[in-house]
Every structure is written in C-alpha cells, then in structure tokens.
Design an enzyme around this catalytic site. Sequence first.
Site, PDB file in Angstrom:
ATOM      1  N   HIS A 258     -44.939  48.229  25.906  1.00 56.59           N
ATOM      2  CA  HIS A 258     -45.608  48.457  25.198  1.00 56.59           C
ATOM      3  C   HIS A 258     -46.148  49.662  24.827  1.00 56.59           C
ATOM      4  O   HIS A 258     -46.098  49.284  23.363  1.00 56.59           O
ATOM      5  CB  HIS A 258     -47.105  48.429  26.182  1.00 56.59           C
ATOM      6  CG  HIS A 258     -47.797  47.008  25.940  1.00 56.59           C
ATOM      7  ND1 HIS A 258     -47.860  45.311  25.527  1.00 56.59           N
ATOM      8  CD2 HIS A 258     -49.144  47.065  25.637  1.00 56.59           C
ATOM      9  CE1 HIS A 258     -48.562  45.275  25.482  1.00 56.59           C
ATOM     10  NE2 HIS A 258     -49.697  45.293  24.441  1.00 56.59           N
ATOM     11  N   TYR A 293     -55.654  50.614  16.673  1.00 55.13           N
ATOM     12  CA  TYR A 293     -54.114  51.639  15.860  1.00 55.13           C
ATOM     13  C   TYR A 293     -54.219  53.198  14.775  1.00 55.13           C
ATOM     14  O   TYR A 293     -53.429  53.540  14.080  1.00 55.13           O
ATOM     15  CB  TYR A 293     -52.158  50.579  15.573  1.00 55.13           C
ATOM     16  CG  TYR A 293     -52.283  49.733  16.544  1.00 55.13           C
ATOM     17  CD1 TYR A 293     -51.466  50.825  17.272  1.00 55.13           C
ATOM     18  CD2 TYR A 293     -52.939  48.696  17.305  1.00 55.13           C
ATOM     19  CE1 TYR A 293     -50.864  49.564  18.464  1.00 55.13           C
ATOM     20  CE2 TYR A 293     -52.195  47.584  17.978  1.00 55.13           C
ATOM     21  CZ  TYR A 293     -51.631  48.233  18.437  1.00 55.13           C
ATOM     22  OH  TYR A 293     -50.448  48.309  19.649  1.00 55.13           O
TER      23      TYR A 293
END
Length: 313
Positions: A258, A293
């Site tokens: 990840h 993000y």
Amino acid sequence: MSRTGVTDETAADQVTRFLDHLTVERGAAANTVSSYRRDLGRYEQYLTSRGIDDLSSVTENDVREFLVDLRRGDPDAGWVPLADSSIARSLVAVRGLHKFAAAEGLVAADVAHAVRPPRPARRLPKSLPVDEVVAILESAGAADHPRALRDRALLELLYSCGARISEATALDVDDIDAETRAVRLSGKGGKERVVPVGGPAVEALEAYLVRGRPALVSRANPALFLNARGGRLSRQSAWQVLSDAAQRAGLDKTVSPHTLRHSFATHLLDGGADVRVVQELLGHASVTTTQVYTLVTVNTMREVYATAHPRAR
C-alpha cells in the site's frame, strides 16, 4: 444534600456503589472492575477539579470536556495524553456510571448517554520520495533470474498503476496489453477498470514474460505472476517481495504494497494531476476517499514554503 436534592452521596460514594454493582450483581471479571476503577478514578479527579462533588451536578458538557482533557493530558495532575482507543474505553466506564446512577434514582437524568467518543485522528497515508521508490524497484531485479525478473515486474506494476496487491496478484497474462500500455484490474466488488502502465513497467513485464515466466510455469496457468511451484503468487509472497527489495535498497522503514499505492497517488498529485483522474486510476468509488492524498501534498507544500521562502517565519 446535593444541588438537585436527589441524594446526599458524593461522586466517590456513587462510583463505589457502581463498582460494587459490577462486582456483585453483574459478576464482572476482576480485570474489568479494575479497569473501570482506574478510569473512574480519573473521572472523580476531573470532577473535583471543576468543583463538582456529586453526579447530579454533572452536565453533558462536563462529560464532553472530560474527553477533551483525556486527549490533551494534564501535567499538573500527572495525566499523560491518552490514545483514542483509551479515551473510548474511559467513556464506556463513565457512561456506565451515569446510566447506573439514573436507573438507581441517584440522579434525575443520564447526562452521558448522548456523548460519543472522539473520532480518531485522520492518519495521512505514508508515501515514499521518488528516489526511494526507484531504489526499491532497481533492487528488485538486480539478477537476470526468473524470480528476480518476476519481482521487478511486480513492483514496477504496483507503482506504475497504483494497483492494490490483491489486484496485482489476481492478474492473468491476458489482462496485460503491452501494445496499448494498459492493464485491466479487477477492484473491490468485482468492478473492473483499465489503467495505463508506464514504459519501465511494460519493459519489466515483457522481460518477465519472455525470460522469467516460462521457467516458472509448470502447467497450464493463466496467472501472470507465478510462484516457484508454478502456482499463482499469493498476496503474502508479493508483500515479502517488496519487503526484501526495500531491505536491499537500504530503507530502514516499513514498506508495504500500500506504500507504493500511496506513493503513486501522491506523486501524481504533486505532478499536477487532477484529483478525479487519480480517483479513477485508484478505483475509488468516491472522490472523498482520494482527497486524503491532497492533504499529503498540502503538508509537503507547507514544509517547502517554510524552508524556502525568505519571509515564511
């Protein structure tokens, strides 16, 4: 007599009665009672510091402020800040106490029933700088060996298209289109998406398919990434491939599949990609999931600004 006239007991008396109730009537385990006693002991101290001597004087806001104090800590009282999980556990004890007090007629109302634990702090995804990603990729396929070729192709693909580890290990050979530089991924809920693949990843895949996979395959198997026995590579094995590559690259941090996915998204946004495009590439159902993000890139911008601008401070 208390302010409301409900009882003459102090908060300490009411806590003791509740703990006795847990032990005698509910038969709670000794460890459970001990945990409640510890959490409620801190609650008693908090109430005393606010001049509250019995539960009938407590308001819902008092309970909420107690949770704030737990998160903040109090050096003068010897309290260290608690983690969200510990705060949630303390709230269970406090809510149990107030529910009991209301049921027993010790107070007029249960003021804690609507109080919920604080939401956990939003953890930002961990991403790697580009040079560390490159170091990992280059350390994966240093030798011209079938498994080394496989490992390089796997890691190049993970970073190139932001695939989940489960999506990468589920790929079949037919899911790769080297001519159009695209890969078909099957995401959560069986939802498929076609995403572009970068040149280095395509080259690594072609090298693996020509010189690596034929040496690993032992029977008809559509799987793209194979293990040493010719079966489909598992997620656990793929995770180990990345871990070993990171170690060889000299990284002294935990790197997971990840991590490459997070790095993929962060580097795209740093390069000016639209968040909705990144959403589609990642296979997120909602853009809200992808927007976390953007917090990473904003933090990066703040750091650069703070160190580079002559009048930032």
